[in-house]
Design a protein around this motif. Structure first.
Motif, PDB file in Angstrom:
ATOM      1  N   VAL A   1      20.506  72.424  64.883  1.00 54.68           N
ATOM      2  CA  VAL A   1      21.380  71.402  64.301  1.00 54.68           C
ATOM      3  C   VAL A   1      22.412  70.922  65.323  1.00 54.68           C
ATOM      4  CG1 VAL A   1      22.986  73.103  63.296  1.00 54.68           C
ATOM      5  CG2 VAL A   1      22.763  70.875  62.244  1.00 54.68           C
ATOM      6  N   GLU A   2      22.758  71.810  66.266  1.00 50.27           N
ATOM      7  CA  GLU A   2      23.854  71.452  67.184  1.00 50.27           C
ATOM      8  C   GLU A   2      23.499  70.296  68.124  1.00 50.27           C
ATOM      9  OE1 GLU A   2      21.371  74.656  68.595  1.00 50.27           O
ATOM     10  OE2 GLU A   2      22.488  74.428  66.753  1.00 50.27           O
ATOM     11  N   THR A   3      22.204  70.048  68.351  1.00 52.11           N
ATOM     12  CA  THR A   3      21.825  68.930  69.228  1.00 52.11           C
ATOM     13  C   THR A   3      21.384  67.701  68.432  1.00 52.11           C
ATOM     14  OG1 THR A   3      19.692  70.033  69.453  1.00 52.11           O
ATOM     15  CG2 THR A   3      21.206  70.229  71.323  1.00 52.11           C
ATOM     16  N   ASN A   4      21.657  67.720  67.121  1.00 55.44           N
ATOM     17  CA  ASN A   4      21.272  66.560  66.290  1.00 55.44           C
ATOM     18  C   ASN A   4      22.419  65.545  66.286  1.00 55.44           C
ATOM     19  OD1 ASN A   4      20.424  64.763  64.385  1.00 55.44           O
ATOM     20  ND2 ASN A   4      20.227  66.248  62.718  1.00 55.44           N
ATOM     21  N   LYS A   5      22.320  64.544  67.165  1.00 60.66           N
ATOM     22  CA  LYS A   5      23.414  63.577  67.310  1.00 60.66           C
ATOM     23  C   LYS A   5      22.843  62.181  67.511  1.00 60.66           C
ATOM     24  CE  LYS A   5      27.125  66.374  68.004  1.00 60.66           C
ATOM     25  NZ  LYS A   5      27.176  67.227  69.201  1.00 60.66           N
ATOM     26  N   LYS A   6      23.698  61.187  67.315  1.00 60.43           N
ATOM     27  CA  LYS A   6      23.319  59.776  67.559  1.00 60.43           C
ATOM     28  C   LYS A   6      23.327  59.486  69.056  1.00 60.43           C
ATOM     29  CE  LYS A   6      22.905  56.659  64.094  1.00 60.43           C
ATOM     30  NZ  LYS A   6      21.928  55.618  64.037  1.00 60.43           N
ATOM     31  N   TYR A   7      22.584  58.469  69.412  1.00 64.91           N
ATOM     32  CA  TYR A   7      22.410  58.104  70.815  1.00 64.91           C
ATOM     33  C   TYR A   7      23.632  57.424  71.429  1.00 64.91           C
ATOM     34  CZ  TYR A   7      20.559  55.384  74.697  1.00 64.91           C
ATOM     35  OH  TYR A   7      20.338  54.809  75.914  1.00 64.91           O
ATOM     36  N   SER A   8      23.907  57.798  72.644  1.00 66.60           N
ATOM     37  CA  SER A   8      24.921  57.075  73.398  1.00 66.60           C
ATOM     38  C   SER A   8      24.484  57.100  74.862  1.00 66.60           C
ATOM     39  CB  SER A   8      26.266  57.770  73.223  1.00 66.60           C
ATOM     40  OG  SER A   8      26.971  57.751  74.430  1.00 66.60           O
ATOM     41  N   ARG A   9      24.314  55.906  75.442  1.00 68.10           N
ATOM     42  CA  ARG A   9      23.720  55.829  76.779  1.00 68.10           C
ATOM     43  C   ARG A   9      24.562  56.560  77.829  1.00 68.10           C
ATOM     44  NH1 ARG A   9      18.995  54.084  78.379  1.00 68.10           N
ATOM     45  NH2 ARG A   9      18.837  52.403  76.895  1.00 68.10           N
ATOM     46  N   ASN A  10      25.865  56.641  77.590  1.00 67.99           N
ATOM     47  CA  ASN A  10      26.724  57.243  78.614  1.00 67.99           C
ATOM     48  C   ASN A  10      26.790  58.763  78.524  1.00 67.99           C
ATOM     49  OD1 ASN A  10      27.340  54.697  79.486  1.00 67.99           O
ATOM     50  ND2 ASN A  10      28.932  54.471  77.921  1.00 67.99           N
TER      51      ASN A  10
ATOM     52  N   ASP B   1      25.493  62.395  78.908  1.00 66.71           N
ATOM     53  CA  ASP B   1      24.486  63.113  79.688  1.00 66.71           C
ATOM     54  C   ASP B   1      23.963  64.364  78.996  1.00 66.71           C
ATOM     55  OD1 ASP B   1      24.647  61.272  81.591  1.00 66.71           O
ATOM     56  OD2 ASP B   1      25.716  62.491  83.064  1.00 66.71           O
ATOM     57  N   ASP B   2      24.612  64.760  77.899  1.00 73.27           N
ATOM     58  CA  ASP B   2      24.115  65.932  77.181  1.00 73.27           C
ATOM     59  C   ASP B   2      22.894  65.520  76.369  1.00 73.27           C
ATOM     60  OD1 ASP B   2      26.135  67.497  78.117  1.00 73.27           O
ATOM     61  OD2 ASP B   2      27.472  67.028  76.434  1.00 73.27           O
ATOM     62  N   GLY B   3      21.921  66.410  76.313  1.00 75.28           N
ATOM     63  CA  GLY B   3      20.705  66.048  75.582  1.00 75.28           C
ATOM     64  C   GLY B   3      20.889  66.141  74.076  1.00 75.28           C
ATOM     65  N   TYR B   4      20.345  65.163  73.358  1.00 75.13           N
ATOM     66  CA  TYR B   4      20.423  65.133  71.908  1.00 75.13           C
ATOM     67  C   TYR B   4      19.081  64.765  71.300  1.00 75.13           C
ATOM     68  CZ  TYR B   4      25.505  64.875  72.379  1.00 75.13           C
ATOM     69  OH  TYR B   4      26.809  65.140  72.673  1.00 75.13           O
TER      70      TYR B   4
END
Ligand code: UDX
Ligand code: ADP
Length: 483
Positions: free
Chosen positions: A388-397, A399-402
């Motif tokens: 769940v911790e890597t479940n996030k919305k996209y942001s081009r800037n 660098d953390d993987g989601y």
């Protein structure tokens, strides 16, 4: 032993128990079938009015549930009552690979089988036939028998009448075609000693299966046959997948190779589709089990031979994530990648051991933002698989993987740098890739790990394209080799 089975209980309402009992209910309207499970939510889902909420997706399953449910097919958590009522009990519980203790990572965890046997020994009344359906290591029937006998000895002192016969009846159906496989099996295998009990089980299958297709054998051969059948099938996938790398290096096409070798009757045309590696609940688990058993008997060469089948599978999954990173200028950090398909194969919502899990984890680790679309897998399941911790919305800037769950193809591919096809859903073949190309960022890549798209068409649109097992046929690297 009891004649004329009227009441069946199935312990375990999962991918094996659910479809298997649905087909028996359809073919045997004269038999009452009760599927029980300790998982209350699962049972609620099986009883849901909305067929889209059934816990598992299988083509054709919804129709059978609709016509048989609450007539001769029932789902409940009332394990005690349904065991007591049953003439025949199928054990269809999960048997995953052990994660700790002796045999961790290889042997099957039999705690659910054992607890089922204990429940049966506590609640069964009269003579009952126990049928092993779950894939089990060889000699599990003996464990079940011992548990039943020990309880029986105690009960007999209290003059409660119980007797058991244990049969092995492994299931060979594949997910995605389970109903078709169950309705028209290549063979039905029954292993056991009690001839009366075997006859009872044969009589059930005779409602729709030809007698010639029903094979009877001893218990151990039956249990072992299931493991060996899966090992042979998985071995074919690892064999063809290992050759994809060679084709890519030498400028050959694995599809042409599969066709050529599969035309030889001795090899046969089925099960030669290369891909991102085999997944599913059975192949890896069963081979590791076989490896464990062989080691136990001191057959080290045999065990290391089969271990290689699993090793190649892991290697193939890693190979794909490396190729993606390599082609995207050796970095995917901050890039948006569209994942087409998360299930371990098409026509199922099952993600157990799906190659998508390891490939997505690799890409997240490399810092990419992956958008996952699968027509049948739910977000909650992906959350269980990727965290769940890597479940996030996209942001081009960023660098953390989601990872992010997409409800539509459009959302998945918008501004994406690449698409990776990981499950061969037929809807991915029919998409309008011209439109998709316009919505992606350039250069736009497609990585077809299932080999379902036409390279010429995709490349003519302007995509950069990589397909599993397809070498560059213009440059034959073969001749660059120094002999
Ligand atoms: C398998 C066995 O086929 C079945 O007999 C047994 O009862 C359970 O295990 P299942 O895992 O449901 O069935 O599906 P299967 O069709 O065998 O596919 C297993 C994996 O191999 C999938 O990931 C699939 O994509 C892959 N596969 C299969 C290939 O990569 N290429 C092929 O040609 C066939
Ligand atoms: P499979 O693919 O082998 O069917 P699943 O995990 O899909 O495996 O299903 C197995 C089911 O068995 C699960 O729903 C689980 O809750 C159920 N189960 C496990 N142990 C027991 C038990 N002792 N009594 C009843 N149900 C059980």
């Amino acid at each position: 032993m009891k004649k004329n089975i009227k009441n069946i209980c199935c312990i375990g309402a999962g991918y094996v128990g659910g479809p298997t009992m649905a087909v028996i209910a359809k073919k045997c309207p004269h038999i009452q079938i009760n599927v029980v499970d300790i998982n209350k939510k699962r049972i609620e889902d099986w009883n849901s009015e909305d067929l889209a909420s059934l816990p598992i997706f299988e083509p054709g399953l919804g129709d059978i549930i609709k016509s048989c449910r609450n007539k001769n097919l029932h789902f409940s958590t009332d394990i005690k009552k349904q065991i007591a009522n049953a003439d025949m009990i199928f054990i269809s519980v999960n048997t995953p690979t052990k994660t700790k203790g002796i045999g961790a990572g290889k042997a099957s965890d039999l705690k659910w089988v054992e607890s089922s046997a204990r429940e049966i020994s506590k609640y069964a009344v009269g003579s009952t036939i126990i049928v092993e359906k779950s894939t089990l290591p060889v000699k599990t029937a003996l464990t079940i028998k011992r548990i039943l006998e020990s309880q029986n000895n105690k009960l007999n002192t209290k003059s409660v009448s119980q007797s058991f016969a244990v049969l092995s009846n492994p299931e060979f159906m594949s997910e995605g075609s389970a109903i078709k496989d169950l309705e028209n099996p290549d063979r039905v295998l029954i292993g056991g000693e009690d001839q009366e009990a075997i006859k009872e089980l044969i009589n059930i299958y005779l409602n729709w299966v030809d007698f010639e297709k029903i094979l009877t054998t001893d218990l151990w051969s039956s249990e072992l046959s299931k493991l060996i059948a899966n090992a042979f099938l998985a071995q074919r996938i690892s064999s063809i997948n290992s050759m994809t790398a060679l084709c890519e290096k030498t400028g050959a096409d694995i599809k042409n190779v599969s066709l050529a070798i599969g035309s030889d009757k001795r090899i046969g045309q089925y099960f030669l589709d290369s891909g991102p590696g085999f997944g599913g609940s059975c192949f890896k688990k069963d081979i590791l089990n076989l490896v464990y058993i062989c080691n136990h008997y001191g057959l080290d060469e045999v065990s290391s031979y089969w271990q290689k089948v699993v090793d190649i599978n892991i290697w193939q999954q890693k190979r794909i994530s490396h190729i993606v990173v390599d082609k995207l200028f050796r970095t995917v950090s901050g890039k948006k990648i569209a994942i087409f398909g998360f299930a371990f194969k098409s026509n199922t919502n099952d993600t157990r051991e799906s190659p998508a899990i390891s490939i997505c984890n690799d890409l997240i680790e490399e810092g990419s933002n992956i958008y996952i679309y699968d027509p049948k897998v739910r977000e909650l399941q992906i959350e269980k698989d990727l965290g769940v911790e890597t479940n996030k919305k996209y942001s081009r800037n960023n660098d953390d993987g989601y990872w992010h769950y997409s409800k539509s193809i459009d959302e998945t591919i918008k501004e994406a740098d690449a698409i990776i096809i990981l499950t061969g859903w037929s809807e991915f073949k029919k998409l309008n890739y011209e439109n998709i190309f316009k919505l992606m960022r350039s250069p736009s890549w497609i990585f077809d790990a299932r080999g379902i798209l036409d390279p010429n068409h995709i490349q003519s649109i302007g995509f950069r394209f990589w397909r599993i097992g397809l070498g560059n046929q213009n440059v034959s690297q073969y001749f660059d080799m120094q002999f």
